[in-house]
Design an enzyme around this catalytic site. Sequence first.
Site, PDB file in Angstrom:
ATOM      1  N   CYS A  21       0.805  -1.222   0.000  1.00  0.00           N
ATOM      2  CA  CYS A  21       0.000   0.000   0.000  1.00  0.00           C
ATOM      3  C   CYS A  21       0.836   1.270   0.000  1.00  0.00           C
ATOM      4  O   CYS A  21       0.571   2.196  -0.763  1.00  0.00           O
ATOM      5  CB  CYS A  21      -0.991  -0.011   1.153  1.00  0.00           C
ATOM      6  SG  CYS A  21      -0.294   0.040   2.814  1.00  0.00           S
ATOM      7  N   HIS A  57      -2.494   0.859   7.374  1.00  0.00           N
ATOM      8  CA  HIS A  57      -2.827   0.721   5.954  1.00  0.00           C
ATOM      9  C   HIS A  57      -3.140   2.114   5.437  1.00  0.00           C
ATOM     10  O   HIS A  57      -3.639   2.966   6.183  1.00  0.00           O
ATOM     11  CB  HIS A  57      -4.033  -0.209   5.797  1.00  0.00           C
ATOM     12  CG  HIS A  57      -4.407  -0.486   4.377  1.00  0.00           C
ATOM     13  ND1 HIS A  57      -3.577  -1.170   3.514  1.00  0.00           N
ATOM     14  CD2 HIS A  57      -5.511  -0.147   3.659  1.00  0.00           C
ATOM     15  CE1 HIS A  57      -4.175  -1.257   2.337  1.00  0.00           C
ATOM     16  NE2 HIS A  57      -5.341  -0.648   2.397  1.00  0.00           N
ATOM     17  N   HIS A  98      -6.607   1.919  -3.102  1.00  0.00           N
ATOM     18  CA  HIS A  98      -5.577   1.320  -2.245  1.00  0.00           C
ATOM     19  C   HIS A  98      -5.197  -0.041  -2.792  1.00  0.00           C
ATOM     20  O   HIS A  98      -5.692  -0.460  -3.843  1.00  0.00           O
ATOM     21  CB  HIS A  98      -6.087   1.210  -0.797  1.00  0.00           C
ATOM     22  CG  HIS A  98      -7.226   0.256  -0.630  1.00  0.00           C
ATOM     23  ND1 HIS A  98      -7.110  -0.936   0.050  1.00  0.00           N
ATOM     24  CD2 HIS A  98      -8.507   0.293  -1.079  1.00  0.00           C
ATOM     25  CE1 HIS A  98      -8.268  -1.569   0.040  1.00  0.00           C
ATOM     26  NE2 HIS A  98      -9.129  -0.840  -0.642  1.00  0.00           N
TER      27      HIS A  98
END
Length: 173
Positions: free
Chosen positions: A80, A131, A143
């Site tokens: 990510c 994240h 993402h």
Amino acid sequence: MKRVKNCLFLSLPLLFSGCSLSLQSAKDMFFKSEPKEQIVIKRDSNIKQDAIVNALLSQYDEWKGVRYRYGGNSKKGIDCSAFIQRTFKTKLNKKIPRTTYYQSRVGKKVSKSEAKVGDLVFFKTGRNSRHVGIYLDDGKFMHVSKKKGVIISTLNNVYFKKHFWKIQRVLED
């Protein structure tokens, strides 16, 4: 023994790069990608915002479905934070740090109601894991999912509602 030490030494940078998810959160995680026809980004009269929207959607089209790989930074697999860094560098001409930890410290914090296209959306996915995604519009963000690769999800997803942390604005108005 020397071979094991070398292997351990060479893998240390991976431990400190990218985003990380705890095993439990990875197990519990489910991402739902929005169907293409539902991905509608509002356009306004702000030329700069429209340029950002176009750049991000272009990146999405180029990377859609590229699989997640911890520490990865290519179309063979990407995590990510690498995806965010690459997107900002190639599409928005903005340098940002490589890891979610340092990305979360860039810019200024804004509320969900103030979120704009290009803001970074952060989630606490475990005690020490984070994240990150890029906010698009209307609660949607781009993402890298562990299961589906590069996708667009919604902040209203049960998982993301539960783990939402903050939004950081890194692009100047």
